[in-house]
Structures are given as structure tokens and as C-alpha cells.
Motif scaffolding. Structure first.
Motif, mmCIF file in Angstrom:
data_model
loop_
_atom_site.group_PDB
_atom_site.id
_atom_site.type_symbol
_atom_site.label_atom_id
_atom_site.label_comp_id
_atom_site.label_asym_id
_atom_site.label_seq_id
_atom_site.Cartn_x
_atom_site.Cartn_y
_atom_site.Cartn_z
ATOM 1 N N VAL A 1 60.456 -22.965 -66.354
ATOM 2 C CA VAL A 1 59.186 -23.676 -66.267
ATOM 3 C C VAL A 1 59.260 -24.568 -65.042
ATOM 4 C CG1 VAL A 1 57.696 -25.404 -67.357
ATOM 5 C CG2 VAL A 1 58.763 -23.633 -68.737
ATOM 6 N N ILE A 2 58.207 -24.540 -64.240
ATOM 7 C CA ILE A 2 58.130 -25.397 -63.066
ATOM 8 C C ILE A 2 57.696 -26.776 -63.531
ATOM 9 C CG2 ILE A 2 57.088 -25.730 -60.797
ATOM 10 C CD1 ILE A 2 58.866 -23.208 -61.117
ATOM 11 N N VAL B 1 64.478 -21.978 -69.413
ATOM 12 C CA VAL B 1 64.015 -21.872 -70.789
ATOM 13 C C VAL B 1 64.904 -20.894 -71.555
ATOM 14 C CG1 VAL B 1 62.092 -21.196 -72.265
ATOM 15 C CG2 VAL B 1 61.645 -22.414 -70.149
ATOM 16 N N GLY B 2 65.286 -19.812 -70.898
ATOM 17 C CA GLY B 2 66.150 -18.838 -71.557
ATOM 18 C C GLY B 2 66.123 -17.497 -70.864
ATOM 19 N N PHE C 1 55.252 -20.903 -65.726
ATOM 20 C CA PHE C 1 56.431 -20.056 -65.868
ATOM 21 C C PHE C 1 56.693 -19.286 -64.578
ATOM 22 C CE2 PHE C 1 55.824 -20.139 -70.546
ATOM 23 C CZ PHE C 1 57.133 -20.381 -70.917
ATOM 24 N N GLU C 2 57.963 -19.097 -64.262
ATOM 25 C CA GLU C 2 58.413 -18.149 -63.262
ATOM 26 C C GLU C 2 59.595 -17.410 -63.876
ATOM 27 O OE1 GLU C 2 57.341 -19.768 -58.840
ATOM 28 O OE2 GLU C 2 59.377 -20.090 -59.561
ATOM 29 N N ARG D 1 54.513 -14.432 -63.112
ATOM 30 C CA ARG D 1 54.240 -13.398 -64.122
ATOM 31 C C ARG D 1 53.468 -12.229 -63.490
ATOM 32 N NH1 ARG D 1 53.447 -14.811 -69.533
ATOM 33 N NH2 ARG D 1 53.016 -16.870 -68.779
ATOM 34 N N GLU D 2 52.507 -12.546 -62.635
ATOM 35 C CA GLU D 2 51.690 -11.519 -61.991
ATOM 36 C C GLU D 2 52.539 -10.615 -61.087
ATOM 37 O OE1 GLU D 2 50.864 -14.814 -62.104
ATOM 38 O OE2 GLU D 2 49.376 -14.570 -63.688
ATOM 39 N N ALA D 3 53.429 -11.229 -60.303
ATOM 40 C CA ALA D 3 54.290 -10.457 -59.410
ATOM 41 C C ALA D 3 55.272 -9.604 -60.215
ATOM 42 C CB ALA D 3 55.037 -11.377 -58.452
ATOM 43 N N LEU D 4 55.795 -10.145 -61.307
ATOM 44 C CA LEU D 4 56.701 -9.399 -62.165
ATOM 45 C C LEU D 4 55.978 -8.198 -62.774
ATOM 46 C CD1 LEU D 4 59.533 -9.267 -63.436
ATOM 47 C CD2 LEU D 4 58.666 -10.695 -65.284
ATOM 48 N N SER D 5 54.746 -8.400 -63.192
ATOM 49 C CA SER D 5 53.955 -7.322 -63.767
ATOM 50 C C SER D 5 53.727 -6.209 -62.747
ATOM 51 C CB SER D 5 52.620 -7.859 -64.256
ATOM 52 O OG SER D 5 51.823 -6.825 -64.750
ATOM 53 N N LYS D 6 53.389 -6.561 -61.530
ATOM 54 C CA LYS D 6 53.163 -5.564 -60.468
ATOM 55 C C LYS D 6 54.451 -4.824 -60.135
ATOM 56 C CE LYS D 6 49.294 -7.950 -58.408
ATOM 57 N NZ LYS D 6 48.810 -8.743 -57.292
ATOM 58 N N LEU D 7 55.565 -5.526 -60.134
ATOM 59 C CA LEU D 7 56.863 -4.911 -59.853
ATOM 60 C C LEU D 7 57.187 -3.873 -60.909
ATOM 61 C CD1 LEU D 7 59.364 -5.068 -57.970
ATOM 62 C CD2 LEU D 7 60.311 -6.691 -59.603
ATOM 63 N N GLN D 8 56.849 -4.121 -62.153
ATOM 64 C CA GLN D 8 57.138 -3.190 -63.244
ATOM 65 C C GLN D 8 56.304 -1.925 -63.139
ATOM 66 O OE1 GLN D 8 60.136 -4.576 -63.975
ATOM 67 N NE2 GLN D 8 59.699 -3.416 -65.789
#
Length: 67
Positions: A9-10, A18-19, A40-41, A58-65
Motif C-alpha cells: 500500500v502506498i 501487506v503480504g 495498492f501496487e 493493478r491496471e498494469a498487472l492486469s494488462k501484463l497477464q
């Protein structure tokens, strides 16, 4: 393969861990609630969770997936 990322968390100019979660869990984490005051990052899944300073939204992670 189920990749693990570190959720943070920023808080101001700091990242507060966080975990460790799977990418699926990361993308399902709520946008509001307990952590609504922060953003969140997630660590980049190509690097070792908990030992990298490469983080994605979250958006960048989603696009990467999707790749």
C-alpha cells in the motif's frame, strides 16, 4: 503457473508491505475498504516477490497477464 507478487500500500512516499498473494488474488483485491486511504501496487511477477523494487499498478498487472 501461478505467479506470486508482493502487495504493498502506498502511504505517502513509502510502500508498506501487506503480504504475498497470487496474481489472481492481487487482481481481485478490493479498491476500497481497510486500505481505501492508500493505493495498492504489486511487485512485477517476473522478479522475486519481496526482493524487488519493480512495482506495477493493478491496471498494469492486469494488462501484463493478458500478454
Amino acid at each position: 503457473m501461478n505467479r506470486i507478487v508482493e502487495a504493498v500500500v502506498i502511504n505517502g512516499d513509502r510502500r508498506v508491505p501487506v503480504g504475498l498473494v497470487s496474481v489472481k488474488q492481487a487482481l481481485e483485491m478490493p479498491y476500497n475498504g481497510v486500505f481505501s486511504s492508500g493505493m495498492f501496487e504489486f511487485s512485477h511477477p517476473a522478479y522475486e516477490a519481496g526482493n524487488t523494487d519493480v512495482f506495477l499498478t493493478r491496471e498494469a498487472l492486469s494488462k501484463l497477464q493478458l500478454m
